[in-house]
Design a protein around this motif. Structure first.
Motif, PDB file in Angstrom:
ATOM      1  N   UNK A 203       0.751  -1.329   0.303  1.00  0.00           N
ATOM      2  CA  UNK A 203      -0.062  -0.252   0.180  1.00  0.00           C
ATOM      3  C   UNK A 203       0.502   1.338  -0.242  1.00  0.00           C
ATOM      4  N   UNK A 204       2.172   1.566   1.026  1.00  0.00           N
ATOM      5  CA  UNK A 204       2.851   2.347   1.011  1.00  0.00           C
ATOM      6  C   UNK A 204       3.769   2.543  -0.252  1.00  0.00           C
ATOM      7  N   UNK A 205       3.811   1.868  -0.980  1.00  0.00           N
ATOM      8  CA  UNK A 205       4.532   1.761  -2.373  1.00  0.00           C
ATOM      9  C   UNK A 205       3.335   2.038  -3.487  1.00  0.00           C
ATOM     10  N   UNK A 206       2.614   2.158  -3.255  1.00  0.00           N
ATOM     11  CA  UNK A 206       1.592   3.123  -4.235  1.00  0.00           C
ATOM     12  C   UNK A 206       1.921   1.587  -5.718  1.00  0.00           C
ATOM     13  N   UNK A 207       1.991   2.137  -6.391  1.00  0.00           N
ATOM     14  CA  UNK A 207       1.505   1.251  -8.095  1.00  0.00           C
ATOM     15  C   UNK A 207       2.765   0.438  -7.911  1.00  0.00           C
ATOM     16  N   UNK A 208       4.667   0.543  -7.480  1.00  0.00           N
ATOM     17  CA  UNK A 208       5.289  -0.406  -7.340  1.00  0.00           C
ATOM     18  C   UNK A 208       4.883  -1.602  -6.873  1.00  0.00           C
ATOM     19  N   UNK A 209       3.836  -1.293  -5.921  1.00  0.00           N
ATOM     20  CA  UNK A 209       3.556  -2.396  -4.440  1.00  0.00           C
ATOM     21  C   UNK A 209       3.133  -3.925  -5.694  1.00  0.00           C
ATOM     22  N   UNK A 210       2.826  -3.469  -7.194  1.00  0.00           N
ATOM     23  CA  UNK A 210       2.971  -5.047  -7.636  1.00  0.00           C
ATOM     24  C   UNK A 210       3.665  -5.395  -8.151  1.00  0.00           C
ATOM     25  N   UNK A 211       5.123  -4.850  -7.978  1.00  0.00           N
ATOM     26  CA  UNK A 211       6.291  -5.844  -8.498  1.00  0.00           C
ATOM     27  C   UNK A 211       6.421  -6.920  -7.548  1.00  0.00           C
ATOM     28  N   UNK A 212       5.546  -6.869  -5.860  1.00  0.00           N
ATOM     29  CA  UNK A 212       6.283  -8.234  -5.229  1.00  0.00           C
ATOM     30  C   UNK A 212       4.936  -8.823  -5.298  1.00  0.00           C
ATOM     31  N   UNK A 213       5.030  -9.900  -6.328  1.00  0.00           N
ATOM     32  CA  UNK A 213       4.760 -10.960  -6.898  1.00  0.00           C
ATOM     33  C   UNK A 213       4.052 -11.990  -5.628  1.00  0.00           C
ATOM     34  N   UNK A 214       2.843 -12.627  -5.711  1.00  0.00           N
ATOM     35  CA  UNK A 214       2.695 -13.577  -3.673  1.00  0.00           C
ATOM     36  C   UNK A 214       2.481 -14.720  -4.762  1.00  0.00           C
ATOM     37  N   UNK A 215       3.760 -15.638  -4.224  1.00  0.00           N
ATOM     38  CA  UNK A 215       3.755 -17.041  -5.239  1.00  0.00           C
ATOM     39  C   UNK A 215       2.996 -17.928  -3.860  1.00  0.00           C
ATOM     40  N   UNK A 216       1.981 -18.256  -4.789  1.00  0.00           N
ATOM     41  CA  UNK A 216       0.263 -18.895  -3.602  1.00  0.00           C
ATOM     42  C   UNK A 216       0.853 -20.362  -3.054  1.00  0.00           C
ATOM     43  N   UNK A 217       0.970 -20.454  -1.804  1.00  0.00           N
ATOM     44  CA  UNK A 217       1.057 -21.764  -0.975  1.00  0.00           C
ATOM     45  C   UNK A 217       2.450 -20.968  -0.483  1.00  0.00           C
ATOM     46  N   UNK A 218       3.304 -20.144  -0.806  1.00  0.00           N
ATOM     47  CA  UNK A 218       4.195 -20.316  -0.822  1.00  0.00           C
ATOM     48  C   UNK A 218       4.815 -19.280  -0.118  1.00  0.00           C
ATOM     49  N   UNK A 219       5.016 -18.174  -0.749  1.00  0.00           N
ATOM     50  CA  UNK A 219       5.660 -16.722   0.094  1.00  0.00           C
ATOM     51  C   UNK A 219       5.700 -15.828  -1.457  1.00  0.00           C
ATOM     52  N   UNK A 220       6.522 -15.026  -1.840  1.00  0.00           N
ATOM     53  CA  UNK A 220       6.859 -14.040  -2.376  1.00  0.00           C
ATOM     54  C   UNK A 220       7.963 -13.492  -3.220  1.00  0.00           C
TER      55      UNK A 220
END
Length: 226
Positions: A203-220
């Protein structure tokens, strides 16, 4: 700059050669040991080892015993190799002070990427205080983050979390690894509370927050836009 020394410990000579060849190609000096006792002999004789790649299953002394002894005297980074992809095994390794856990078979290129990430994180490479990724610039020494040139206010843990992602950009990180490296096991709650911190950071990173990808069942994973 002198080439950094890496100690590779594995009872399989073929595995040692594979790792050594990739590390030498990437400008590292490599020392080799075929068992735990030899590894400790080399470690105590050589005072400038930058990182240890350590197999778990070995004769004489296994990797966990070696790790336990080294952690009694040194914080040198340790990557543990294992033929078992067991979560409890992995958690036990982290609790012993292992910096990274890699299951066999593995890609030598990924191993080199993990080594470089750990050496950046432990301040063993040049320009380690400045990190950048996709318009995010972090000055670790000044504890400052700029996104597209604008300063972003982060809490201490949010800053540490983003630093860990940036130091390991392109690498999938489990919640357990994030917990170990950012919280150092000082926090004993559910590892999934990581999700709450990641949400606030995004949220604090704004649009750049999308660079943190969720790896489902594992992490980021922090991934720079192509």
């Amino acid at each position: 700059m002198d080439r950094l020394k890496i100690l590779v410990v594995d009872d399989e000579s073929r595995m040692r050669k594979l790792v050594r060849d990739f590390l030498v190609k990437n400008n590292y000096d490599v020392l080799e040991a075929g068992d735990g006792e030899e590894a400790l002999d080399i470690f105590y004789k050589q005072k400038d080892i930058a990182l240890i790649v350590l197999d778990v299953m070995m004769p004489k002394l296994d990797g966990k015993q070696v790790c336990r002894e080294i952690r009694g005297v040194s914080k040198v980074p340790i990557i543990m190799l294992t033929a078992r992809a067991d979560e409890q095994d992995e958690l036990q390794g982290f609790q012993l002070g292992v910096d990274e856990y890699i299951a066999k078979p593995f890609s030598p290129k990924i191993l080199v990427a993990r080594i470089e990430a750990i050496l950046r994180r432990t301040n063993r490479t040049e320009n380690d205080s400045m990190l950048s990724c996709g318009g995010i610039l972090m000055d670790k020494a000044a504890h400052q983050v700029l996104i597209d040139g604008a300063p972003v206010e982060l809490s201490y843990k949010e800053f540490e979390l983003l630093a860990y992602f940036m130091e390991n950009k392109g690498i999938a990180l489990s919640r357990e690894k994030i917990l170990n490296h950012v919280w150092n096991y000082d926090y004993f709650g559910d590892a999934r509370t990581i999700d709450t911190h990641v949400k606030k950071l995004r949220n604090k990173m704004g649009e750049k927050g999308d660079l943190i990808k969720t790896i489902w069942g594992m992490g980021y994973k922090l991934e720079e836009d192509k």
